[in-house]
Every structure is written in C-alpha cells, then in structure tokens.
Design a protein around this motif. Structure first.
Motif, short mmCIF file in Angstrom:
data_model
loop_
_atom_site.label_atom_id
_atom_site.label_comp_id
_atom_site.label_asym_id
_atom_site.label_seq_id
_atom_site.Cartn_x
_atom_site.Cartn_y
_atom_site.Cartn_z
N GLY A 1 1.14 -1.25 0.05
CA GLY A 1 -0.11 0.34 0.16
C GLY A 1 0.46 1.01 0.32
O GLY A 1 1.09 2.00 -0.51
N GLY A 2 2.20 1.35 1.12
CA GLY A 2 2.93 2.67 1.10
C GLY A 2 3.50 3.01 -0.53
O GLY A 2 4.19 4.05 -1.14
N MET A 3 3.86 1.43 -1.06
CA MET A 3 4.17 1.89 -2.49
C MET A 3 3.97 2.46 -3.50
O MET A 3 3.80 3.36 -3.70
CB MET A 3 4.74 0.36 -2.57
CG MET A 3 5.14 0.15 -4.30
SD MET A 3 5.18 -1.78 -5.12
CE MET A 3 3.73 -1.56 -5.61
N VAL A 4 2.25 1.72 -3.33
CA VAL A 4 1.47 2.55 -4.40
C VAL A 4 1.05 4.56 -4.16
O VAL A 4 1.44 4.80 -5.37
CB VAL A 4 0.11 1.65 -4.33
CG1 VAL A 4 -0.82 2.52 -5.59
CG2 VAL A 4 -0.17 0.21 -4.74
N ALA A 5 0.62 4.60 -2.61
CA ALA A 5 0.28 5.79 -1.88
C ALA A 5 1.99 6.72 -2.72
O ALA A 5 1.64 7.47 -3.09
CB ALA A 5 0.58 5.61 -0.90
N ARG A 6 3.30 6.07 -2.29
CA ARG A 6 4.66 7.09 -2.86
C ARG A 6 4.53 7.27 -4.65
O ARG A 6 4.86 8.25 -4.15
CB ARG A 6 6.07 6.77 -2.31
CG ARG A 6 7.07 7.18 -2.51
CD ARG A 6 6.77 8.00 -1.46
NE ARG A 6 8.40 9.05 -2.43
CZ ARG A 6 8.39 10.22 -1.68
NH1 ARG A 6 7.22 10.89 -0.94
NH2 ARG A 6 9.49 11.17 -1.26
#
Length: 225
Positions: free
Chosen positions: A164-169
């Motif tokens: 999730g952090g990957m996509v948000a970043r």
C-alpha cells in the motif's frame, strides 16, 4: 466545535463552503488562503462562514477528510471487475481507481501533503486513510492465501503496509513531484509488482497481453474488498 446545520439550506451552504474552500486552497495554498476569499467563492458573507466553521483550519480538515475518503472509495470500479473471480483483474482495477482518483485530486493533495507535516489532525486523517486501505488489502491477501493463490509464507500485515505504501508513494511522485510516467503503464507495472510480491503466479488470468509469450507470465497490483 463546528456547527452541524439542521436545515437543508444550511447543509447546502456548508457544502458550498467546503467546495469553495477546496477551490481557494488549491489556488492559493493553505497559508495564503483567506476566509474572506472562501466566503466570496461560496457567495456568503464573511460573518456567515463562522456559523459553519470555527476557523480556516477546521474547514481545511473537513476538505482533507472528504478528499481522502474519495481516494479510497473505489466507486469507479466496474461491478464486473469488483466481483471478478480473477484476483489480478481486481488488483488492476483497484490500482487504476486509486491512481485516477489521485490524479483528479492532485492539486489539493499537494496542499494536504504540506499541511500534514505540521497539523496533527490533518495527519491523523491521512493515517486513518492508510489504516482503512491497509485493512482492506490485508483481508484481500488473506482470502488469496486461503484460496491457495498467494504465498502462504507472507505476513499479511507486513505485505499490506509495504505494498500500500508503494502505491501511495508512487502516486505522490507521479502527480505531485512531477515524475514522468504514463498512467496505463503505471497501472500495469504496479500490478505486476504487487502480484509478483504475493507469489500470485498460478491459477489466475488477466496477464498483460504482451507478456503472454513469456515462460512464466506475470500479473498486475492494488486491492478492493
């Protein structure tokens, strides 16, 4: 505490102020935005503003909360994709939904990103968004593991947080930092990375057409519940 209007007219006026605030914050940024400009944009008097909001800060927090909710709503995902038996299609659809929503809200998200660095309440709104997405993603990964499609060794909590952090970043870099990406390719590449990270390499369809001749075709990345 901000007033909760009881009348339909009051609710409409409050909604108008929220939309006007979003417009002014996008245009001027948070620090330069003035209540008088927001009131004028909403076609209400300066004094009327305080019937609905205590301050510019409280209005901004309301704007931020509504925008963050839209980002994770996945309301634009077609029913056939959302209920598809193919997890890759669900991942792809969720990735596209999130990136498309972020693109549409990029101007205000730039301001929200800035304000969240020093406003605890705005930061909490963002944290709640991340928790909601994380819980939804973790539940999806658990279902894939139960169906024998995802690597059972994966800790679902760690995976949800990392992916999730990957996509948000990525969305922040794409639409705020101005990195040069192409939307369709971004959706597919994130989906490939996400699905490969879960070991989602058998029992699924929806692989990229151009990958079909590979010995081991690789799928796509982001979940809806």
């Amino acid at each position: 505490m901000d007033s909760a209007p009881r009348s339909a007219k009051g609710r409409r006026t409050r909604a108008r102020l929220i939309e006007a605030g979003k417009t002014v914050f996008e245009r001027d940024g948070f620090l330069q935005a003035r209540i008088s400009d927001i009131a004028a944009e909403a076609s209400v008097s300066h004094g009327s503003f305080y019937h609905y909001f205590e301050s510019k800060e409280s209005l901004f927090r309301e704007v931020a909360e509504q925008v963050e909710a839209r980002l994770i709503s996945m309301a634009d995902i077609p029913a056939d994709a959302e209920h598809s038996g193919d997890p890759v299609e669900r991942i792809r659809a969720a990735n596209r939904s999130y990136l498309t929503a972020y693109k549409g809200e990029a101007r205000i998200m730039r301001v929200i990103e800035e304000v969240s660095r020093y406003d605890d309440e705005v930061r909490q709104v963002r944290i709640q968004r991340d928790k909601h997405l994380g819980a939804r993603t973790e539940a999806s990964i658990k279902r894939l593991q139960a169906d024998g499609l995802a690597d059972p060794r994966i800790d679902t909590g760690y995976a949800a947080e990392a992916l999730g952090g990957m996509v948000a970043r990525f969305a922040e870099n794409f639409f705020i930092a101005g990195h040069k990406f192409e939307l369709d390719k971004a959706v597919e590449q994130l989906t490939i990375i996400w699905a490969n990270a879960l070991g989602l390499t058998h029992g699924t369809t929806g692989y990229l057409e151009q990958e079909a001749t590979h010995t081991r075709p690789v799928p796509p990345a982001t979940f809806s519940s």
